[in-house]
Write an enzyme that holds these catalytic residues in place. Structure first.
Site, mmCIF file in Angstrom:
data_model
loop_
_atom_site.group_PDB
_atom_site.id
_atom_site.type_symbol
_atom_site.label_atom_id
_atom_site.label_comp_id
_atom_site.label_asym_id
_atom_site.label_seq_id
_atom_site.Cartn_x
_atom_site.Cartn_y
_atom_site.Cartn_z
ATOM 1 N N ASP A 502 13.786 -58.372 -40.412
ATOM 2 C CA ASP A 502 13.189 -59.569 -40.639
ATOM 3 C C ASP A 502 13.503 -60.475 -41.287
ATOM 4 O O ASP A 502 13.640 -62.125 -40.414
ATOM 5 C CB ASP A 502 11.657 -58.356 -41.586
ATOM 6 C CG ASP A 502 11.361 -57.286 -41.062
ATOM 7 O OD1 ASP A 502 12.584 -57.563 -40.165
ATOM 8 O OD2 ASP A 502 10.083 -57.077 -41.401
ATOM 9 N N GLU A 734 11.748 -45.771 -49.138
ATOM 10 C CA GLU A 734 12.213 -47.091 -47.638
ATOM 11 C C GLU A 734 13.536 -48.244 -48.508
ATOM 12 O O GLU A 734 14.431 -48.566 -47.840
ATOM 13 C CB GLU A 734 10.996 -48.212 -48.325
ATOM 14 C CG GLU A 734 11.380 -48.883 -46.847
ATOM 15 C CD GLU A 734 9.963 -50.266 -46.470
ATOM 16 O OE1 GLU A 734 9.627 -50.492 -47.130
ATOM 17 O OE2 GLU A 734 10.831 -51.015 -45.245
HETATM 18 C C1 6A9 Z 1 2.588 -53.898 -40.455
HETATM 19 C C2 6A9 Z 1 0.719 -53.061 -42.152
HETATM 20 C C3 6A9 Z 1 -0.427 -49.996 -43.337
HETATM 21 C C4 6A9 Z 1 10.729 -52.996 -41.476
HETATM 22 O O1 6A9 Z 1 10.832 -49.035 -40.761
HETATM 23 C C5 6A9 Z 1 9.944 -49.712 -39.459
HETATM 24 C C6 6A9 Z 1 10.189 -51.463 -39.993
HETATM 25 C C7 6A9 Z 1 11.435 -51.169 -39.569
HETATM 26 O O2 6A9 Z 1 11.696 -51.515 -37.777
HETATM 27 C C8 6A9 Z 1 12.138 -52.880 -39.812
HETATM 28 O O3 6A9 Z 1 13.274 -53.276 -39.603
HETATM 29 N N1 6A9 Z 1 9.885 -51.297 -41.228
HETATM 30 C C9 6A9 Z 1 11.720 -53.294 -41.694
HETATM 31 O O4 6A9 Z 1 11.783 -54.696 -41.585
HETATM 32 C C10 6A9 Z 1 8.403 -51.395 -41.632
HETATM 33 C C11 6A9 Z 1 7.045 -52.221 -40.888
HETATM 34 C C12 6A9 Z 1 5.838 -52.448 -41.085
HETATM 35 C C13 6A9 Z 1 5.342 -53.282 -40.273
HETATM 36 C C14 6A9 Z 1 3.712 -52.885 -39.639
HETATM 37 C C15 6A9 Z 1 1.696 -53.744 -40.711
HETATM 38 C C16 6A9 Z 1 0.306 -51.544 -42.540
HETATM 39 O O5 6A9 Z 1 -0.189 -51.003 -43.524
#
Ligand code: 6A9
Length: 764
Positions: A502, A734
């Protein structure tokens, strides 16, 4: 007209499946083809819920509320939600197939959910769920309303059987289950009352609201001094298009209480019901099998871990397995040539999820990491998951990164994040577990193993080609993530969501000639795996070999990515180290109006120039993380030295994502976006670091013993901290704070953070 025709063609293209046989046959998840995994905890976004692996499966689930609290009516728990602030919850044991034991801890009591399955008949057999609620102190009188429901997601019928106003069972028919019975055995409490709801819902994503809308107040005691909330009984709207499809059983009981819910398929001629002793006996034998298999797979006892630490590892694995869901629906996708998003074809996805509470859906690059663990436990599950993902490839070779399938999943995602763009990739991490799988398959002469390789090859070929064709850089052999926005004004560094990292700082000014070292390394990995499969299948492996050799050629890599002045691997592009966010001057307010405050925008303190990107962090480590640096390269020596530097990435809790000396270390990306991959410790990358250190410490070379020393320290630090945080907070997180080691971000996060099991087991 011509333009419209073109748009139409592009729309068609983005939603056309790859023209190559699917990995999975049409009915591969059906109860006759795969009875063992038909039913499961595939509604992992619930504290507890079951469904089958069919597209419009009937569902069951649990809700509860604590009666006599200050809130009227008390909050109802259903979907996992960080806002519920539970002390902890999650699976203690779960084998991904037959059983699971979970604990959910509230302030005053603990809920234990146990479920087991027993094969038999034509519809995936029977199952029983036992729910036990135990108060923490016997002094206080705690009353809990427990609700257990069944809802249909399509045609079928449900009928209630009641005695003295108590719902004894539901008998029903749906095509997914044939005829069945769902029995609510009497609860065991000193004092309990029963209620139920029989109604119709138009959609599965409004079950909780429907229950809330059908609560009424009643009196708990004879003196009518204690109001509590109960379901209204039968309430099917007059205009409902069918009979009832949502039935809820409510038990309000003084704790402690226990209750069994027994599902029986009429197609199964059983000798005894799965309840009472037969439930306990079968559960015990599943538990025993689990414990034995766990030790035989991970050897943690043998490695002298303490019982509590082993339980932590068991919980981590179990939550990964218990998080696996089965989702059906259509993604919203967009091609740059189409003005509006269009629907992908109707798909179903069997996949683990990163976080049951916060992101309960499939993420492409997370899934590669998930399956590094799953494949060690149950390769059948892993192959099935990977097959589901690879069947999502469209004719362009693209797989949408985030899978938001079905109305329940959609409700969790703000509208602006729903659409997936076909220009955007995500690291091809599925090659990581595939590498493990293929290692065993290439040696095998078994026909089913050959069949897997043969089926996977053309699909991987298309996927691999997608990266090479759409994510390459302007010079052959270089690569560039798409999806960065050069026009964005408010971000200190335009995000690279596609890379998975990100807000990790890249070239400050996105251009076409930018090059990304992490993507180059991912492609080296992918090329190597493609080469192995092609060779085994005696396909044309030459092109893979050429690419593989080129991408692992250290000299070439150094030319494109090694900065002599900084002595580190880097991205390259149009970049300025000195940028900042500044409040723009607002126009003077109109008389009588409040002053206007504009959001901060980025300004260049130094003008950008074409150069290596000066940030040391996870991205700089990729040639090492994916084992591309030669073991005798002096650059490896430098990397190992840098790894241990506490000014850079080393902490007592694992490697931080960005060096403390990096210009954007811990900086907000906009006025409102806090740092994410700018300092915090992430477990997936730490896993890669450990497996690389393990590799360099066991591969002949001048830096072997140094790698071993660092390996031991890093491994001990991560395990110690994650275990400590789990004991103290009840959760796996996380990310971990690089100054304090404290868990942060979403929780429970038992996606790639569960790789701690493999670190403990030293399975790389
Ligand atoms: C946001 C908000 C309830 C971010 O683990 C999943 C991903 C990874 O693939 C990525 O590398 N996470 C990491 O930088 C989480 C992404 C969540 C995005 C959705 C929406 C929902 O609120």
């Amino acid at each position: 007209l011509y333009y419209q025709h073109l748009v139409h063609l592009r729309e068609m293209t983005v939603r056309t499946p790859l023209n190559s046989p699917k990995m999975l046959s049409e009915n591969s998840t059906s109860p006759l083809m795969d009875p063992d995994r038909y039913w499961g905890t595939y509604r992992s976004h619930l504290y507890f819920g079951l469904k089958t692996r069919s597209p419009s499966s009937p569902v069951v689930g649990m809700m509860w509320m604590t009666e006599f609290t200050r809130n009227m009516p008390p909050p109802l728990r259903h979907w996992c939600d960080q806002g519920d602030s539970l002390l902890r919850y999650g699976w203690l044991k779960h084998d991904g197939v037959n059983f699971g034991i979970q604990e959910i801890v509230e302030d005053q009591y603990t809920i234990r959910t146990e479920f087991i399955k027993r094969p038999g008949g034509d519809y995936g057999g029977d199952w029983t769920t036992k729910i036990k609620i135990t108060p923490k102190s016997s002094e206080r009188h705690v009353v809990v309303s427990l609700m257990f429901y069944m809802a249909l997601d399509g045609p079928g019928n449900l009928q209630t059987v009641t005695t003295q106003n108590r719902l004894k069972s539901i008998s029903g028919y749906v095509k997914e289950l044939g005829d069945f019975e769902l029995k609510f055995n009497k609860a065991t409490s000193t004092h309990q009352k029963y209620h139920h709801l029989v109604t119709y819902v138009s959609n599965l994503d409004i079950l909780k609201e429907t229950v809330q809308g059908h609560l009424k107040v009643d009196a708990w005691d004879k003196g009518r001094t204690l109001p509590y909330f109960v379901l209204r009984g039968r309430s099917v709207p007059r205009d409902a298009p069918s009979g009832p499809n949502f039935i809820v059983h409510q038990v309000t009981a003084v704790l402690p209480v226990e209750m069994e819910i027994v599902f029986e398929s009429q197609s199964y001629r059983r000798e005894n019901s799965l309840q009472g002793d037969s439930f306990t006996n079968l559960l015990n034998s599943y538990v025993e099998e689990f414990d034995t298999k766990f030790e035989n797979t991970f050897h943690l006892k043998e490695k002298d871990f303490k019982t509590e630490e082993i339980n932590f590892a068991k919980a981590a694995l179990s939550n990964m397995l218990g998080s696996i869901g089965y989702f059906s629906g259509e993604s919203q996708v967009k091609s740059i040539y189409t003005p509006e998003p269009v629907k992908y074809w109707e798909t179903s996805l069997y996949t683990a999820v990163p976080s049951r509470s916060f992101f309960p859906r499939g993420f492409l690059w997370d899934e590669g990491f998930h399956n590094l663990l799953i494949v060690q436990w149950n390769p059948t599950i892993s192959k099935d998951i990977i097959s589901h993902w690879l069947d999502l490839i469209n004719v362009e070779g693209w797989i949408p990164r985030e899978q938001i399938l079905g109305s329940e999943a959609q409700r969790k995602v703000p509208a602006e994040f729903v659409v997936q763009h076909n220009t955007n990739a995500n690291p091809p991490t599925l090659f990581l577990p595939l590498q493990k799988i293929i290692k065993t398959l290439v040696k095998s002469e078994k026909p089913e193993d050959r069949a897997f390789l043969k089926a996977v090859y053309p699909r991987l070929k298309a996927w691999y080609a997608f990266y090479n064709e759409t994510q390459s850089g302007n010079i052959p052999g270089t690569y560039r993530w798409r999806g960065r926005d050069p026009l964005v004004k408010r971000e200190l560094n335009p995000k690279t969501l596609t890379s998975g990292l990100d807000d990790y700082p890249r070239a400050s000014h996105p251009t076409d000639y930018e090059r990304h070292i992490d993507l180059r390394c991912w492609m080296a990995l992918a090329s190597g795996v493609m080469l192995d499969i092609a060779k085994t299948l005696k396909m044309d492996w030459k092109p893979y070999e050429e690419t593989y050799n080129m991408l692992t050629d250290n000299q070439l890599m150094n030319e494109f990515h090694w900065s002599e002045s900084k002595q580190q691997y880097c991205d390259f592009g149009l970049h300025s180290d000195k940028v900042k966010l500044e409040q723009p001057k607002a126009p003077p307010p109109k008389p009588g109006q409040p002053p206007i405050k504009l959001e901060k925008v980025r300004v260049n303190v130094f003008e950008p120039k074409i150069q290596f990107v000066n940030s040391f962090g996870y991205v700089s480590l990729f040639p090492f993380l994916l084992k591309i640096v030669n073991p005798d390269s002096p650059k490896l020596m430098k990397i190992l030295k840098d790894l241990q530097d506490t000014q850079l990435l080393w902490t007592d809790y694992g490697l931080r994502s960005l060096a403390r000396t990096a210009p954007l270390y811990n900086r907000y990306n906009t006025e409102h976006d806090p740092p994410y991959w700018r300092g915090a410790i992430w477990i997936n990358i730490n896993y890669l670091a450990l497996q690389a250190l393990h590799h360099y410490s066991t591969t002949e070379g001048p830096y072997q013993s140094q790698a071993k020393t660092i390996y031991d320290q890093l491994r001990a630090n991560i395990i110690r901290n994650m275990y400590k945080e789990y004991s103290e907070t009840g959760y796996i997180w996380e990310q971990y704070n690089d100054r304090t080691g404290k868990g942060k971000g979403s929780h429970p996060f038992t996606g790639w953070s569960a790789l701690v099991v493999l670190m403990m087991a030293e399975k790389y």
